[in-house]
Design an enzyme around this catalytic site. Sequence first.
Site, PDB file in Angstrom:
ATOM      1  CD1 TRP A 161      -2.532   1.879   0.384  1.00  0.00           C
ATOM      2  CD2 TRP A 161      -1.349   2.481   2.185  1.00  0.00           C
ATOM      3  NE1 TRP A 161      -3.024   2.949   0.835  1.00  0.00           N
ATOM      4  CE2 TRP A 161      -2.300   3.482   1.941  1.00  0.00           C
ATOM      5  CE3 TRP A 161      -0.478   2.715   3.231  1.00  0.00           C
ATOM      6  CZ2 TRP A 161      -2.145   4.753   2.667  1.00  0.00           C
ATOM      7  CZ3 TRP A 161      -0.396   3.905   3.843  1.00  0.00           C
ATOM      8  CH2 TRP A 161      -1.250   4.896   3.461  1.00  0.00           C
TER       9      TRP A 161
ATOM     10  CD  GLU B 276      -4.652  -1.567   2.193  1.00  0.00           C
ATOM     11  OE1 GLU B 276      -5.363  -1.028   3.019  1.00  0.00           O
ATOM     12  OE2 GLU B 276      -3.304  -2.085   2.456  1.00  0.00           O
TER      13      GLU B 276
ATOM     14  CE  LYS C 235      -6.257   5.468   3.502  1.00  0.00           C
ATOM     15  NZ  LYS C 235      -5.359   5.414   4.697  1.00  0.00           N
TER      16      LYS C 235
ATOM     17  CG  ASP D 183      -8.634  -1.298   4.825  1.00  0.00           C
ATOM     18  OD1 ASP D 183      -9.539  -0.719   5.390  1.00  0.00           O
ATOM     19  OD2 ASP D 183      -7.302  -1.237   5.447  1.00  0.00           O
TER      20      ASP D 183
ATOM     21  CG  HIS E  98      -8.833   1.650   2.483  1.00  0.00           C
ATOM     22  ND1 HIS E  98      -7.372   1.393   1.842  1.00  0.00           N
ATOM     23  CD2 HIS E  98      -8.386   2.068   3.711  1.00  0.00           C
ATOM     24  CE1 HIS E  98      -6.452   1.492   3.033  1.00  0.00           C
ATOM     25  NE2 HIS E  98      -7.107   1.901   3.933  1.00  0.00           N
TER      26      HIS E  98
ATOM     27  CG  HIS F 115      -6.143  -5.152   5.470  1.00  0.00           C
ATOM     28  ND1 HIS F 115      -4.984  -4.108   5.101  1.00  0.00           N
ATOM     29  CD2 HIS F 115      -5.331  -5.985   5.217  1.00  0.00           C
ATOM     30  CE1 HIS F 115      -3.707  -4.625   5.005  1.00  0.00           C
ATOM     31  NE2 HIS F 115      -3.974  -5.850   5.030  1.00  0.00           N
TER      32      HIS F 115
ATOM     33  CG  ASP G  17      -8.688   4.046   6.717  1.00  0.00           C
ATOM     34  OD1 ASP G  17      -9.149   3.235   7.079  1.00  0.00           O
ATOM     35  OD2 ASP G  17      -7.398   4.312   6.244  1.00  0.00           O
TER      36      ASP G  17
ATOM     37  CG  ASP H 254      -7.326   2.523  10.558  1.00  0.00           C
ATOM     38  OD1 ASP H 254      -7.437   1.360   9.961  1.00  0.00           O
ATOM     39  OD2 ASP H 254      -6.849   3.743  10.082  1.00  0.00           O
TER      40      ASP H 254
ATOM     41  CG  ASP I  21      -5.075  -2.150   8.260  1.00  0.00           C
ATOM     42  OD1 ASP I  21      -4.487  -1.616   9.358  1.00  0.00           O
ATOM     43  OD2 ASP I  21      -5.093  -1.714   7.154  1.00  0.00           O
TER      44      ASP I  21
END
Length: 416
Positions: free
Chosen positions: A185, A224, A226, A257, A260, A284, A292, A294, A324
């Site tokens: 990424w 990956e 995004k 992910d 994302h 992810h 994002d 997280d 992740d």
Amino acid sequence: MKEQLIQKAYEIAKERYSAIGVDTDKAIAELEKQQISLHCWQTDDVVGFERNEAVSGGIQTTGNYPGRARNIDEVRHDIEFVKTLLAGHHRLNLHEIYGDFGGKFVDRDQVGVEHFQSWMDWAKEQDMKLDFNSTSFSHPKSGNLTLSNPDKGIRDFWIEHTKRCRRIADAMGKAQGDPCIMNIWVHDGSKDTTVNRKKYREILAASLDEILAEKLPDMKPCVEAKLFGIGLESYTVGSMDFYEGYCATRNVIYTLDTGHYEQTENVADKVASLLLYVPELMLHVSRPVRWDSDHVTIMNDQTLDFFKELVRADGLHRAHVGLDYFDASINRIGAYIIGARATQKCILSALLEPLQKLREYEANGQFFERLALLEEAKSLPMGAVFDYFNLKNNVPVGEDFIPTIQQYEKEVTSKR
């Protein structure tokens, strides 16, 4: 007494599921085989052992909860403890900045297998397999563009870094007798209007082609996408449409992910389409409260839909599952367990769907029946099956992990 209640509840649940054609023992056996790749960067807020600096380059960690792992021994100790609270047999996902550098600075275009030999030795002792990531952020040469940088000197630096990371991943895979999944990424993008969009994507594609040209049989690369990064809001070189085309034409694993994408998108909708054109998926699993962000993964509709779609598409065997997120606002060990167990619950829920009957209804055009069964399945006693799964694997059931983590905090992380 509690064990007897769990066993009794499971037997009732088993009968209830059997009535609609679902074998709970089979679902548990499948869940036991499902490895989750635990992300090492939750232990220390993505700091690593290279510069001891906070993460930068399109991402950030928020919070300052006490007890962050400060060195390689503390990271390993935390992971070893996390393992004792999770049913199943899981992996560890490492970023390049977590190498064993022996207290010396090793720039990223100089990193080698030797800097991860102690990780391979540790993983063998722990009976734990490793996955890997190149690290393009948090570096003086990161800037806004790395692999897509028109400056050949900068670009070649990151190409060399990523090539070396692939060789490290290959050595890990060979040592553990199982391919190491290595994720690529890059945060590359622009804060404001970009007029040379195609140019940077041409450069990124050429850089990736050069990186992936070397045949390395014991690792599997994945890339990956995004939507955007902090400070890079207007343009991301490695967008979903770019990587969809790249993976489909190069036969490369696509990394999904869950943080994302646009907030109104359901990432689950992408699974079946991608499986038509790419060899495998890397997942992810995260939770985007606002894009994002997280946050720690929980058992919410988005994650449930994600794994249900994967199972419905017969894609579980073509997917690698990893966590992740990096929440520094709560106990970091607790964050691991909540996220990993939530992911397991979602996988189990997917495995417990009466899929055969649902497919039958759909094939016959019985759409009322299909929707009715989908709704009724939501209230079936999945929790009793999950409790039994944990009991069977000799790990805490229900909320019993909370005091265990509190004790670890009292004895270990609070003293850091």
